[in-house]
Motif scaffolding. Sequence first.
Motif, PDB file in Angstrom:
ATOM      1  N   LEU A  78      -5.754   6.528   8.526  1.00 27.06           N
ATOM      2  CA  LEU A  78      -5.834   6.126   7.129  1.00 27.06           C
ATOM      3  C   LEU A  78      -6.253   4.668   7.054  1.00 27.06           C
ATOM      4  O   LEU A  78      -5.693   3.811   7.739  1.00 27.06           O
ATOM      5  N   THR A  79      -7.261   4.388   6.235  1.00 24.67           N
ATOM      6  CA  THR A  79      -7.670   3.023   5.965  1.00 24.67           C
ATOM      7  C   THR A  79      -8.021   2.940   4.481  1.00 24.67           C
ATOM      8  O   THR A  79      -7.931   3.923   3.758  1.00 24.67           O
ATOM      9  N   ALA A  80      -8.388   1.756   4.010  1.00 23.54           N
ATOM     10  CA  ALA A  80      -8.643   1.590   2.586  1.00 23.54           C
ATOM     11  C   ALA A  80      -9.588   0.422   2.361  1.00 23.54           C
ATOM     12  O   ALA A  80      -9.880  -0.361   3.275  1.00 23.54           O
ATOM     13  N   ARG A  93     -10.209   0.771  -5.993  1.00 24.33           N
ATOM     14  CA  ARG A  93      -9.364   0.892  -4.803  1.00 24.33           C
ATOM     15  C   ARG A  93      -9.618   2.260  -4.165  1.00 24.33           C
ATOM     16  O   ARG A  93      -9.286   3.288  -4.738  1.00 24.33           O
ATOM     17  N   HIS A  95      -9.400   4.840  -0.639  1.00 25.03           N
ATOM     18  CA  HIS A  95      -8.722   5.144   0.616  1.00 25.03           C
ATOM     19  C   HIS A  95      -9.567   6.164   1.379  1.00 25.03           C
ATOM     20  O   HIS A  95     -10.188   7.044   0.781  1.00 25.03           O
ATOM     21  N   SER A 201      -1.316   1.229   6.435  1.00 21.55           N
ATOM     22  CA  SER A 201      -2.356   0.288   6.040  1.00 21.55           C
ATOM     23  C   SER A 201      -1.777  -0.646   4.987  1.00 21.55           C
ATOM     24  O   SER A 201      -1.285  -0.184   3.956  1.00 21.55           O
ATOM     25  N   SER A 203      -2.006  -3.705   2.178  1.00 20.37           N
ATOM     26  CA  SER A 203      -2.885  -4.398   1.248  1.00 20.37           C
ATOM     27  C   SER A 203      -2.318  -5.772   0.926  1.00 20.37           C
ATOM     28  O   SER A 203      -1.265  -5.895   0.290  1.00 20.37           O
ATOM     29  N   TRP A 210       0.643   1.204   2.646  1.00 20.15           N
ATOM     30  CA  TRP A 210       0.220   2.594   2.445  1.00 20.15           C
ATOM     31  C   TRP A 210       0.369   3.389   3.741  1.00 20.15           C
ATOM     32  O   TRP A 210       0.267   2.848   4.842  1.00 20.15           O
ATOM     33  N   SER A 223       2.862   4.868  -0.849  1.00 19.34           N
ATOM     34  CA  SER A 223       2.861   3.410  -0.741  1.00 19.34           C
ATOM     35  C   SER A 223       4.221   2.883  -1.140  1.00 19.34           C
ATOM     36  O   SER A 223       4.919   3.488  -1.957  1.00 19.34           O
TER      37      SER A 223
END
Length: 227
Positions: A78-80, A93, A95, A201, A203, A210, A223
């Motif tokens: 998972l990344t964003a 935003r 993901h 991840s 922010s 997240w 999150s």
Amino acid sequence: MDERVSDGSSPLSAGPWPRWRRPTPLDVARSEQHTGRPGLCHDTGLSGTYSYDGFCWDTTDDNTSTYSEGGGWYPQGLTASHDATGDTADGHRLHAASWFYGDKASGKDQYARVTFAESTGDAVPGSGPVCLGSLSLDRSTTPHALVSGEYRSHSAGAGGRVVRWPLNDATTGSYSCIHRARPGAAPSVLTRAPSLTQNLSYSRASGRLWGHNEWTGHRVVFSIAPP
């Protein structure tokens, strides 16, 4: 938390964008090849102290499994957009979750795909944690421990930190756990998390952490706002 979910496994010309233009991640997310479900639709074990929020995949992606006879998908990374730009991409935003495909008879890792999701949650000011870049298992101690190394760029020079995470059988079970630690201090459990939590991840822009999990039929993208 509202979201739109699409996967990047379809041909580039399959979406609503002009055929002559390469689609952006936002295009793919808004094509709504899949539509997620707002809110956390399964029990997560997350502490309400940290203002948890999130969304769920649609029922197809929630229940698909590489361990089934007919084959299916399993979520992994998972990344964003905040990992790439610090906050948003094209003002939104986004993901991105990676998945692998397989079946019980032939094994895993036959195919891969990426799912893009757009979230519209409010941003909350925050600051960044240690940037961890590696993970290993140390069996020389009792109990065993996970060892994380901090990423340092060439311009930053020496001074990277090493973090140890002692393993404790008492923290295992039907939930995963998210730990936190300060330099020179022992790690502690911040909160329980959904079973088989797979990736985290952070922010810096919103101050939210997240994550998502891979438990078939109980998958969420969540999150929290850690202190």
